[in-house]
Design a protein around this motif. Structure first.
Motif, PDB file in Angstrom:
ATOM      1  N   THR A 297       0.847  -1.193   0.000  1.00 51.66           N
ATOM      2  CA  THR A 297       0.000   0.000   0.000  1.00 51.66           C
ATOM      3  C   THR A 297       0.876   1.234   0.000  1.00 51.66           C
ATOM      4  O   THR A 297       2.033   1.198   0.427  1.00 51.66           O
ATOM      5  CB  THR A 297      -0.917   0.016   1.230  1.00 51.66           C
ATOM      6  N   ALA A 299       1.386   4.350   1.797  1.00 51.80           N
ATOM      7  CA  ALA A 299       1.029   4.988   3.055  1.00 51.80           C
ATOM      8  C   ALA A 299       1.562   6.414   3.094  1.00 51.80           C
ATOM      9  O   ALA A 299       2.593   6.730   2.494  1.00 51.80           O
ATOM     10  CB  ALA A 299       1.584   4.189   4.230  1.00 51.80           C
ATOM     11  N   THR A 358       3.115  -5.752   9.389  1.00 49.46           N
ATOM     12  CA  THR A 358       3.773  -4.883   8.411  1.00 49.46           C
ATOM     13  C   THR A 358       5.257  -5.216   8.368  1.00 49.46           C
ATOM     14  O   THR A 358       5.821  -5.733   9.337  1.00 49.46           O
ATOM     15  CB  THR A 358       3.588  -3.398   8.762  1.00 49.46           C
ATOM     16  N   LEU A 364       0.861   1.445  10.763  1.00 50.71           N
ATOM     17  CA  LEU A 364      -0.135   2.095   9.916  1.00 50.71           C
ATOM     18  C   LEU A 364      -1.383   2.375  10.737  1.00 50.71           C
ATOM     19  O   LEU A 364      -1.976   1.473  11.328  1.00 50.71           O
ATOM     20  CB  LEU A 364      -0.493   1.191   8.721  1.00 50.71           C
ATOM     21  N   ALA A 369      -5.127   2.239   4.526  1.00 48.03           N
ATOM     22  CA  ALA A 369      -4.526   0.905   4.455  1.00 48.03           C
ATOM     23  C   ALA A 369      -5.566  -0.201   4.509  1.00 48.03           C
ATOM     24  O   ALA A 369      -5.199  -1.381   4.437  1.00 48.03           O
ATOM     25  CB  ALA A 369      -3.522   0.724   5.591  1.00 48.03           C
ATOM     26  N   PHE A 393      -4.693   1.055  -2.291  1.00 48.32           N
ATOM     27  CA  PHE A 393      -5.018   1.876  -1.137  1.00 48.32           C
ATOM     28  C   PHE A 393      -6.484   2.253  -1.213  1.00 48.32           C
ATOM     29  O   PHE A 393      -7.083   2.259  -2.292  1.00 48.32           O
ATOM     30  CB  PHE A 393      -4.141   3.143  -1.074  1.00 48.32           C
ATOM     31  N   ARG A 411      -0.123   9.779  -3.957  1.00 48.24           N
ATOM     32  CA  ARG A 411       0.131   8.346  -3.774  1.00 48.24           C
ATOM     33  C   ARG A 411       0.323   7.660  -5.121  1.00 48.24           C
ATOM     34  O   ARG A 411       1.225   6.814  -5.291  1.00 48.24           O
ATOM     35  CB  ARG A 411      -1.032   7.703  -3.018  1.00 48.24           C
TER      36      ARG A 411
END
Length: 446
Positions: A297, A299, A358, A364, A369, A393, A411
């Motif tokens: 993802t 983040a 993770t 996170l 997420a 995401f 992102r």
């Protein structure tokens, strides 16, 4: 006629609650040991403040010289990023963090960088001797003739060192271990912390001397001492990180001279705190291809977008209460996603142990997420890997919809720069549709 004797008054140093007798716990803010006696209640009708002639006259805001509040760099770009460009003269900075996380190591490195420019820096350690600080500075190559060390616990002596050295930067480690002899209280008590911090802040403002104060934290991760301490200082920075890993994050909870959404990334090494300007490769596994139960993802840490790999393991069990073990993500969010996957996507985890973690020790907390966690769980349950080099995401709702998150364009841009395809995001509309686009054969197996 005898006058009625005034009863002694007590006040909470945290919230200001007034009581007629001493109690161990404040009824208002529920803090322990903060009720202190005072001579008499203030603010009565007989109290009147007499006006005094100001030392400096008030001036229009357009005539105030803004050049005196210019940042000067510390030499550590990641620390400067968090502070908003560097240290401002006269600023009071509070640096907090758990024991052993690297606060003193970061500050001795900062002191050496500034001292290498020829400026005098006074490092006052109330917890360690000067020999211990010297050993740490020698290990991190932070020895400079303009870096002065002192080991003192008395506030008046610390101020005397400042008058003698005339430093450009003062570091006090820590505020909970320095005490004023004028107060009849032990070091670390709320009254002592308030008095020591107030004296150091007055020193900073009157002389234009930046002061960095180290503060301990409680079991809940909050700065120990009265909450007034955080209101008095200009910057509140926090060093965060798991002691089992070398990664450290420095975040600002309050900053009067810059943004509060910047994050500095460091790595704890034997030579000190090493800057990590591009931590993109720290949170993904070093392997070729995707395996079942893994998902990446994008983040958001402050203003940075980092690729973080989420791993899930789903194991059949005969136990009446299957285990739910998480690391780096919120356990409540994982439980909610398991319920959504079962109700909206037809995946049952009632007879399976679930493990979610993770990579790299990062934590996170943002809802963006959710989709990656759900994809990792579904991939592990179906034993089918996601599409290679795919990043996802998005926030998952209880009805199975995908919601948009903040900084989506950033992102996507960062994901493509790092070579990730897609990504699969909230534009998919529904959770089942997003999983079908990410996991080959998902629609046929659910």
């Amino acid at each position: 006629m005898a006058t009625k004797r005034k009863r002694p008054a007590y006040e909470c140093s945290e919230c200001g609650y007034e009581a007629v007798k001493w109690v161990g716990r404040c009824p208002e803010c529920q803090a322990w040991g903060t009720i202190e006696e005072r001579a008499a209640a203030r603010g009565g009708p007989q109290f009147r403040a007499e006006p005094l002639a100001p030392a400096t006259a008030a001036q229009p805001i357009t005539e105030v010289d803004a050049g005196q509040a210019v940042h000067w760099p510390t030499g550590i770009s990641e620390f400067d990023r968090v502070l908003g460009g560097g240290i401002v003269p006269g600023a009071a900075i509070l640096l907090s963090g758990e024991p052993g996380v690297g606060k003193s190591t970061l500050l001795i490195d900062t002191a050496s960088k500034i001292a290498s420019l020829g400026a005098k820096v006074l490092y006052v350690s109330a917890e360690e001797s000067v020999n211990q600080v010297r050993l740490r500075a020698e290990r991190t190559d932070a020895l400079h003739p303009t870096l002065y060390l002192a080991s003192e616990t008395d506030l008046a002596t610390v101020l005397g060192h400042v008058d003698e050295v005339q430093p450009r930067l003062l570091i006090v480690d820590s505020v909970q271990t320095v005490a004023s002899a004028e107060l009849d209280a032990l070091a670390g008590q709320p009254s002592q912390v308030r008095e020591v911090a107030s004296a150091l802040i007055r020193l900073a403002k009157s002389r234009g001397l930046p002061v960095i104060i180290v503060g301990h934290v409680t079991k809940d991760g909050q700065v120990a001492g009265p909450r007034l301490l955080e209101h008095l200082v200009d910057v509140v920075a926090h060093v965060d990180g798991d002691r089992q890993t070398a990664l450290r994050f420095v975040r600002t909870l309050k900053n009067r001279f810059g943004p509060t959404d910047e994050v500095g990334c460091f790595e704890m090494t034997g030579e000190g705190m090493r800057e990590v300007p591009d931590p993109s490769a720290l949170f993904i596994s070093d392997r070729d291809g995707s395996v079942p139960g893994t998902c990446v993802t994008m983040a958001l840490e402050g203003k940075r977008v980092l690729p973080v790999e989420i791993q899930a393991l789903v194991v059949p069990t005969q136990a009446p209460n299957p285990r739910r073990v998480v690391n780096g993500v919120d356990a409540g969010r994982v439980a909610m996603l398991l319920a959504v996957l079962e109700r909206r996507c037809g995946l049952s985890f009632a007879q399976h142990d679930v493990y979610v973690s993770t990579v790299g020790g990062v934590r996170l907390t943002e809802p963006a997420a959710d989709l990656a966690i759900a994809a990792a769980l579904a991939s592990a349950k179906l034993e089918s890997a996601l599409e290679d080099r795919l990043a996802v995401f998005g926030e998952v709702s209880l009805v199975g919809d995908l919601r948009h998150v903040t900084n989506e364009k950033q992102r996507i841009t960062e994901g493509r720069r790092l070579g990730f395809a897609g990504p699969v995001g909230p534009d998919a509309g529904r959770l089942a549709q997003a999983l079908a686009a990410a996991i080959p054969g998902f629609a046929q197996r659910t």
